[in-house]
Design a protein around this motif. Structure first.
Motif, PDB file in Angstrom:
ATOM      1  N   SER A 104       2.205  21.546 -13.681  1.00  0.00           N
ATOM      2  CA  SER A 104       0.777  21.286 -13.798  1.00  0.00           C
ATOM      3  C   SER A 104       0.269  20.555 -12.562  1.00  0.00           C
ATOM      4  O   SER A 104       0.978  19.768 -11.949  1.00  0.00           O
ATOM      5  CB  SER A 104       0.503  20.448 -15.048  1.00  0.00           C
ATOM      6  N   ASP A 105      -0.974  20.849 -12.188  1.00  0.00           N
ATOM      7  CA  ASP A 105      -1.659  20.113 -11.127  1.00  0.00           C
ATOM      8  C   ASP A 105      -3.097  19.884 -11.576  1.00  0.00           C
ATOM      9  O   ASP A 105      -3.463  20.188 -12.719  1.00  0.00           O
ATOM     10  CB  ASP A 105      -1.575  20.834  -9.778  1.00  0.00           C
ATOM     11  N   GLU A 106      -3.945  19.364 -10.681  1.00  0.00           N
ATOM     12  CA  GLU A 106      -5.308  19.032 -11.089  1.00  0.00           C
ATOM     13  C   GLU A 106      -6.114  20.264 -11.465  1.00  0.00           C
ATOM     14  O   GLU A 106      -7.013  20.197 -12.315  1.00  0.00           O
ATOM     15  CB  GLU A 106      -6.032  18.258  -9.973  1.00  0.00           C
ATOM     16  N   ARG A 107      -5.783  21.438 -10.896  1.00  0.00           N
ATOM     17  CA  ARG A 107      -6.514  22.655 -11.235  1.00  0.00           C
ATOM     18  C   ARG A 107      -6.191  23.119 -12.653  1.00  0.00           C
ATOM     19  O   ARG A 107      -7.085  23.514 -13.409  1.00  0.00           O
ATOM     20  CB  ARG A 107      -6.192  23.757 -10.225  1.00  0.00           C
ATOM     21  N   VAL A 108      -4.919  23.071 -13.009  1.00  0.00           N
ATOM     22  CA  VAL A 108      -4.538  23.438 -14.370  1.00  0.00           C
ATOM     23  C   VAL A 108      -5.129  22.459 -15.374  1.00  0.00           C
ATOM     24  O   VAL A 108      -5.665  22.855 -16.428  1.00  0.00           O
ATOM     25  CB  VAL A 108      -3.001  23.495 -14.506  1.00  0.00           C
ATOM     26  N   ALA A 109      -5.046  21.172 -15.054  1.00  0.00           N
ATOM     27  CA  ALA A 109      -5.595  20.153 -15.962  1.00  0.00           C
ATOM     28  C   ALA A 109      -7.098  20.346 -16.155  1.00  0.00           C
ATOM     29  O   ALA A 109      -7.614  20.255 -17.283  1.00  0.00           O
ATOM     30  CB  ALA A 109      -5.292  18.764 -15.415  1.00  0.00           C
TER      31      ALA A 109
END
Length: 320
Positions: A104-109
């Motif tokens: 996960s990264d900020e885009r997925v979150a």
């Protein structure tokens, strides 16, 4: 001792002799029976004709399983950047799929957060499920399902104009195949007071996720109609009193001299490379060119449409 039949194993017991003892058990009769007609070459395993037929079946199956394009059916947006951009732009969606165990990264979150705010179904699926959905394309562990776009009927645009009480202003696209151009045109039409966009059913970009994203959400408020035959639709518009004006680099009149900007109008923009098709050009009442001071011969389809719409909106404001 030789001839001693009493010793163990000297005499074979009855019924233990290998092979058929009496008769052939029908083996000879079955061996003489025919095997039926020779199957066609396409049904004989390993035959070149059979291999060609199998390859054809695989191509047909692949065509049936191919994801619909250009707004004809559900669409799947793949990749972390495209998915989060679609959700930010308000592209209508039905489900967000995230691979189990994906990093996960900020885009997925952010995608999960936006999907939750929109009330979308958020599904955790195995990675091989995303591989199947994407057909082997790169998905980065995330996919967004987009439902088919619901196109309006060309007559609906006239009704939309009638409801506003302003002269109709419609844009028709003749063979524009880049969905980003379609999205940009939808955005310009909405910004300058137009009542809708018409696209042909064939050889044209449809309202895909890319077009939705480029329209910056205005596609949710502006109707886009699909015409089975664009030339016939333009003629029907003309019969209701609309002026059909095509954009052309070598038009009949310059935009500066175009004195019908305040009339009921259909602006027709041609394809990115070839411009207006012959039949559409013949249907136009007038062709309009955009005067340019620089050495550029022509403008991008969406840019040219935006320039003309801005000038029409300016003149309509002055008249009002």
């Amino acid at each position: 001792m030789a001839g001693n039949s009493k010793r163990r194993g000297a005499v074979r017991k009855e019924g233990t002799k290998k092979g058929a003892v009496t008769g052939s058990g029908g083996q000879r009769r079955r061996g003489l029976e025919g095997k039926g007609p020779t199957p066609p070459a396409s049904a004989r395993k390993g035959h070149p004709a059979q291999r060609r037929a199998a390859a054809k079946d695989r191509r047909v199956t692949a065509g049936q399983n191919r994801r619909p394009q250009d707004g004809d059916g559900p669409e799947t947006v793949l990749g972390r950047n495209p998915v989060v951009e679609c959700l930010r732009a308000g592209v209508p969606a039905t489900a967000l799929r995230v691979a189990i165990g994906a990093t996960s990264d900020e885009r997925v979150a952010e995608s999960v957060h936006l999907a939750a705010d929109l009330g979308l179904a958020i599904l955790e699926v195995e990675r091989n499920e995303l591989d199947r959905i994407s057909g082997g394309a790169l998905h980065q562990g995330i996919a967004l399902q987009i439902p088919p776009y619901e196109y309006a009927h060309p007559d609906d645009l006239l009704q939309a104009a009638s409801d506003t009480g302003r002269p109709p202003l419609i844009v028709a696209l003749d063979g524009v195949t880049d969905p980003r151009n379609l999205g940009a045109v939808v955005r310009s039409v909405s910004a300058f007071g137009g009542h809708g966009v018409v696209v042909p059913q064939r050889r044209s970009a449809g309202m895909t996720a890319v077009a939705w994203r480029t329209s910056a959400g205005t596609a949710a408020r502006l109707p886009v109609a699909r015409a089975t035959n664009l030339t016939r639709t333009l003629r029907e518009y003309a019969q209701t009193g609309l002026m059909i004006a095509g954009l052309d680099a070598e038009g009949d009149v310059s935009l500066d001299e175009f004195d019908l900007a305040t009339d009921p109008l259909v602006i027709v923009t041609g394809s990115e490379g070839k411009g207006l098709s012959r039949l559409v050009r013949e249907t136009c009442d007038v062709t309009v060119s955009i005067p340019m001071a620089g050495p550029v011969e022509s403008l991008n389809a969406s840019v040219a449409t935006g320039v003309v719409l801005a000038e029409i909106a300016r003149r309509r404001r002055l008249q009002a």
